[in-house]
Design a protein around this motif. Structure first.
Motif, PDB file in Angstrom:
ATOM      1  N   ARG A 111       2.285  29.018  13.400  1.00 38.47           N
ATOM      2  CA  ARG A 111       2.822  27.660  13.479  1.00 38.47           C
ATOM      3  C   ARG A 111       1.763  26.629  13.856  1.00 38.47           C
ATOM      4  NH1 ARG A 111       8.217  27.120  13.248  1.00 38.47           N
ATOM      5  NH2 ARG A 111       8.065  25.122  14.348  1.00 38.47           N
ATOM      6  N   GLU A 116       8.981  24.029  17.875  1.00 37.46           N
ATOM      7  CA  GLU A 116      10.055  24.739  17.173  1.00 37.46           C
ATOM      8  C   GLU A 116      11.285  23.875  16.960  1.00 37.46           C
ATOM      9  OE1 GLU A 116      10.883  28.533  18.842  1.00 37.46           O
ATOM     10  OE2 GLU A 116       8.814  29.233  18.666  1.00 37.46           O
ATOM     11  N   ASP A 182      12.461  20.835  12.594  1.00 36.68           N
ATOM     12  CA  ASP A 182      11.062  20.930  13.009  1.00 36.68           C
ATOM     13  C   ASP A 182      10.105  20.599  11.868  1.00 36.68           C
ATOM     14  OD1 ASP A 182      11.272  23.147  11.382  1.00 36.68           O
ATOM     15  OD2 ASP A 182      10.334  24.535  12.788  1.00 36.68           O
TER      16      ASP A 182
END
Length: 299
Positions: A111, A116, A182
């Motif tokens: 990520r 998140e 997100d």
């Protein structure tokens, strides 16, 4: 206070639509043909996302002026390779195409420090926001026009402004909770403008080039156009921020400025359709029926 074109500036810009030949009123083509280099801008590579499909490249200009946290998250996910394992999971006729990672819960993947979940960025303060108004009115908002190169709306009573769901606009999918997006699930409008979505989903940008690679995809057979068979998912081959590519590999895109006289002339030409084919030129125009021209730079 709203920052906007003054009445005098608008009048000057619109008066420029008058032509010297009575039999040749301005058209979209003639307005664009008469533009100069100053009428166009180059999108910031730090705000430009390239998504590569087997069919070709889709170029998205992000809108951090409206959704800074989502734009930052999308850039972080792209730089981490998150979207390289994403697929088109939904194609709903006259509505949207959506893509993301179908294995995000089982195999989260890199990520790059992206959050998140993010607070909703449905709207923002209109203070200090450059705004070019459309005088024809709107059903969904007190005022509409263009801001930072995007179709937008605002409410003078609340002092808030937001992006509008016109064709080609890109949003961040969410669940029931407003703060459940997100930027890892994105959609693009491929049908008649679903303006009822305005201020209900965070809009993160718009497609500049390559929307045809998404809009022509086979429609999903499940509810809301989701694909029921994994074999129908279209894979994303790569997603990169333009700034991360060598300059020689970046597309030399130019976008017509929405805060200048040339764009005001374009709006007028779309309001009064003087192309030879038109019998009834209408004399009015909706926000989403004004094109936001994009071209490849000549140099």
């Amino acid at each position: 206070m709203f920052k906007t074109l003054t009445a005098a500036a608008l009048a000057t810009a619109l008066s420029a639509t008058t032509t010297t030949r009575a039999d040749a009123p301005p058209t979209t083509a003639s307005v664009l043909a008469a533009t100069t280099a100053a009428d166009w801008r180059r999108p910031d590579p730090e705000r430009t996302l390239y998504i590569d499909l087997d069919a070709g490249r889709v170029v998205i200009e992000l809108a951090p002026d409206f959704a800074p946290r989502h734009a930052g998250n999308i850039a972080a996910l792209a730089r981490a390779g998150w979207f390289d394992q994403a697929r088109v999971v939904r194609a709903q006729d006259n509505y949207v195409v959506q893509w993301g990672r179908v294995d995000a819960e089982q195999a989260p993947g890199p990520r790059g420090g992206a959050a998140e979940s993010l607070p909703a960025e449905f709207d923002r303060s209109a203070d200090g926001l450059g705004f070019t108004p459309l005088s024809d009115g709107d059903v969904y908002a007190p005022e509409v026009g263009w801001a930072a190169g995007f179709p937008a709306a605002r409410d003078p009573d609340t002092g808030r402004a937001w992006l509008a769901h016109c064709y080609g606009m890109v949003g961040a999918g969410r669940g029931l909770a407003a703060d459940s997006s997100d930027g890892g699930q994105l959609y693009v409008v491929i049908g008649h403008a679903p303006r009822h979505l305005d201020r209900n989903i965070t809009v993160v940008g718009r497609v500049l080039l390559g929307i045809e690679h998404l809009s022509v995809l086979p429609r999903g057979g499940g509810p809301l156009g989701f694909h029921e068979d994994d074999a129908d998912h279209v894979p994303l081959r790569a997603a990169r921020m333009a700034a991360d590519l060598p300059e020689s590999e970046r597309l030399r895109i130019e976008v017509l400025r929405t805060d200048g006289a040339a764009f005001a002339q374009l709006v007028q030409a779309r309001r009064h359709r003087h192309e030879e084919w038109f019998i009834d030129p209408v004399g009015r125009v909706e926000l989403c029926n004004v094109p936001l021209p994009v071209r490849m730079a000549a140099d």
